[in-house]
Design a protein around this motif. Structure first.
Motif, mmCIF file in Angstrom:
data_model
loop_
_atom_site.group_PDB
_atom_site.id
_atom_site.type_symbol
_atom_site.label_atom_id
_atom_site.label_comp_id
_atom_site.label_asym_id
_atom_site.label_seq_id
_atom_site.Cartn_x
_atom_site.Cartn_y
_atom_site.Cartn_z
ATOM 1 N N GLU A 1 68.673 16.772 52.390
ATOM 2 C CA GLU A 1 70.057 17.006 51.982
ATOM 3 C C GLU A 1 70.323 18.473 51.646
ATOM 4 O OE1 GLU A 1 67.946 15.069 49.471
ATOM 5 O OE2 GLU A 1 67.912 13.789 51.230
ATOM 6 N N ILE A 2 69.333 19.171 51.128
ATOM 7 C CA ILE A 2 69.564 20.553 50.713
ATOM 8 C C ILE A 2 69.495 21.540 51.875
ATOM 9 C CG2 ILE A 2 68.724 20.107 48.380
ATOM 10 C CD1 ILE A 2 66.173 21.643 49.124
ATOM 11 N N LEU A 3 69.126 21.066 53.063
ATOM 12 C CA LEU A 3 68.987 21.954 54.211
ATOM 13 C C LEU A 3 70.306 22.216 54.934
ATOM 14 C CD1 LEU A 3 65.651 20.636 55.749
ATOM 15 C CD2 LEU A 3 66.018 22.714 54.400
ATOM 16 N N ASN A 4 71.351 21.484 54.596
ATOM 17 C CA ASN A 4 72.658 21.660 55.223
ATOM 18 C C ASN A 4 72.552 21.505 56.747
ATOM 19 O OD1 ASN A 4 75.420 22.075 55.227
ATOM 20 N ND2 ASN A 4 75.210 24.283 55.502
ATOM 21 N N ILE A 5 71.970 20.385 57.177
ATOM 22 C CA ILE A 5 71.828 20.087 58.598
ATOM 23 C C ILE A 5 72.481 18.736 58.885
ATOM 24 C CG2 ILE A 5 69.718 21.444 58.895
ATOM 25 C CD1 ILE A 5 68.136 18.783 58.766
ATOM 26 N N THR A 6 72.778 18.505 60.147
ATOM 27 C CA THR A 6 73.370 17.234 60.543
ATOM 28 C C THR A 6 72.276 16.178 60.734
ATOM 29 O OG1 THR A 6 73.204 17.672 62.913
ATOM 30 C CG2 THR A 6 75.198 18.478 61.774
ATOM 31 N N HIS A 7 72.707 14.932 60.831
ATOM 32 C CA HIS A 7 71.766 13.835 61.105
ATOM 33 C C HIS A 7 71.093 14.050 62.464
ATOM 34 C CE1 HIS A 7 70.069 9.820 60.848
ATOM 35 N NE2 HIS A 7 70.561 9.548 62.046
ATOM 36 N N SER B 1 63.595 11.424 73.322
ATOM 37 C CA SER B 1 62.909 10.699 72.243
ATOM 38 C C SER B 1 63.856 10.300 71.112
ATOM 39 C CB SER B 1 61.749 11.524 71.682
ATOM 40 O OG SER B 1 62.220 12.574 70.850
ATOM 41 N N ILE B 2 64.989 10.994 70.998
ATOM 42 C CA ILE B 2 65.960 10.622 69.951
ATOM 43 C C ILE B 2 67.201 9.964 70.546
ATOM 44 C CG2 ILE B 2 65.147 12.405 68.367
ATOM 45 C CD1 ILE B 2 67.822 13.908 69.016
ATOM 46 N N ALA C 1 69.858 23.373 68.166
ATOM 47 C CA ALA C 1 69.381 22.930 66.855
ATOM 48 C C ALA C 1 68.037 23.573 66.517
ATOM 49 C CB ALA C 1 69.264 21.410 66.815
ATOM 50 N N LEU C 2 67.142 23.610 67.496
ATOM 51 C CA LEU C 2 65.833 24.212 67.242
ATOM 52 C C LEU C 2 65.935 25.722 67.065
ATOM 53 C CD1 LEU C 2 63.616 22.058 69.603
ATOM 54 C CD2 LEU C 2 63.599 22.088 67.106
ATOM 55 N N ASN C 3 66.922 26.333 67.692
ATOM 56 C CA ASN C 3 67.116 27.766 67.552
ATOM 57 C C ASN C 3 67.544 28.151 66.137
ATOM 58 O OD1 ASN C 3 67.117 30.410 68.632
ATOM 59 N ND2 ASN C 3 69.338 30.323 68.815
ATOM 60 N N LYS C 4 68.151 27.217 65.419
ATOM 61 C CA LYS C 4 68.551 27.511 64.039
ATOM 62 C C LYS C 4 67.713 26.735 63.016
ATOM 63 C CE LYS C 4 72.443 24.361 63.649
ATOM 64 N NZ LYS C 4 73.837 24.231 63.275
ATOM 65 N N TYR D 1 64.378 17.636 64.383
ATOM 66 C CA TYR D 1 63.294 18.262 63.625
ATOM 67 C C TYR D 1 62.141 17.289 63.391
ATOM 68 C CZ TYR D 1 66.813 21.869 62.747
ATOM 69 O OH TYR D 1 67.768 22.843 62.883
ATOM 70 N N ILE D 2 62.460 16.045 63.099
ATOM 71 C CA ILE D 2 61.408 15.045 62.892
ATOM 72 C C ILE D 2 60.643 14.816 64.199
ATOM 73 C CG2 ILE D 2 60.958 12.603 62.412
ATOM 74 C CD1 ILE D 2 63.214 12.784 60.289
ATOM 75 N N ALA D 3 61.359 14.703 65.311
ATOM 76 C CA ALA D 3 60.690 14.522 66.610
ATOM 77 C C ALA D 3 59.796 15.716 66.930
ATOM 78 C CB ALA D 3 61.731 14.323 67.716
ATOM 79 N N THR D 4 60.256 16.903 66.600
ATOM 80 C CA THR D 4 59.486 18.115 66.868
ATOM 81 C C THR D 4 58.259 18.184 65.977
ATOM 82 O OG1 THR D 4 61.515 19.233 67.551
ATOM 83 C CG2 THR D 4 59.634 20.635 67.024
ATOM 84 N N MET D 5 58.369 17.699 64.757
ATOM 85 C CA MET D 5 57.227 17.687 63.844
ATOM 86 C C MET D 5 56.101 16.794 64.369
ATOM 87 S SD MET D 5 59.339 17.616 60.240
ATOM 88 C CE MET D 5 57.966 17.103 59.238
ATOM 89 N N ASN D 6 56.432 15.880 65.260
ATOM 90 C CA ASN D 6 55.434 14.952 65.806
ATOM 91 C C ASN D 6 54.690 15.495 67.017
ATOM 92 O OD1 ASN D 6 55.725 12.812 63.934
ATOM 93 N ND2 ASN D 6 57.660 12.264 64.901
#
Length: 104
Positions: free
Chosen positions: A10-16, A42-43, A54-57, A22-27
């Motif tokens: 919530e504190i990252l100011n990002i969309t769902h 994958s999403i 999204a990944l660029n920011k 980001y979660i998919a990339t973390m995997n």
């Protein structure tokens, strides 16, 4: 290690949508790469350019390894801190780069 459950998203100011990317990339395992299309698929989206944007920011590059995501041309593209650093991170992870900026 999956840090997603420890993050205060919530504190990252990002969309769902961005959170899912980001979660998919973390995997993505260390020393492996994925295409923007693979992350999108994958999403459940075909908005591959939006995945790139999204990944660029990415606000948490130390946790979300966005450097492991590449374009379908297999070229090193789109890294906020520059392609030289992306190339260096790939080399440190054992990802082989052929020629000047293409992945094998």
């Amino acid at each position: 290690m999956d840090f997603s459950e420890y993050l205060e998203w919530e504190i990252l100011n990002i969309t769902h949508f961005e959170k899912n990317i980001y979660i998919a990339t973390m995997n993505i395992p260390k020393s492996q790469v994925r295409f923007y299309k693979e992350i999108g698929d994958s999403i459940g989206t075909t908005r591959y350019r939006a995945v790139d944007n999204a990944l660029n920011k990415n606000p948490i590059v130390i946790i979300v390894p966005c450097h492991r995501v590449i374009g379908s041309s297999r070229k090193l593209i789109g890294f906020t801190t520059g392609l030289d650093l992306k190339r260096e991170v790939f080399i440190n992870e054992g990802i082989e780069i052929k020629r000047q900026c293409s992945l094998i």
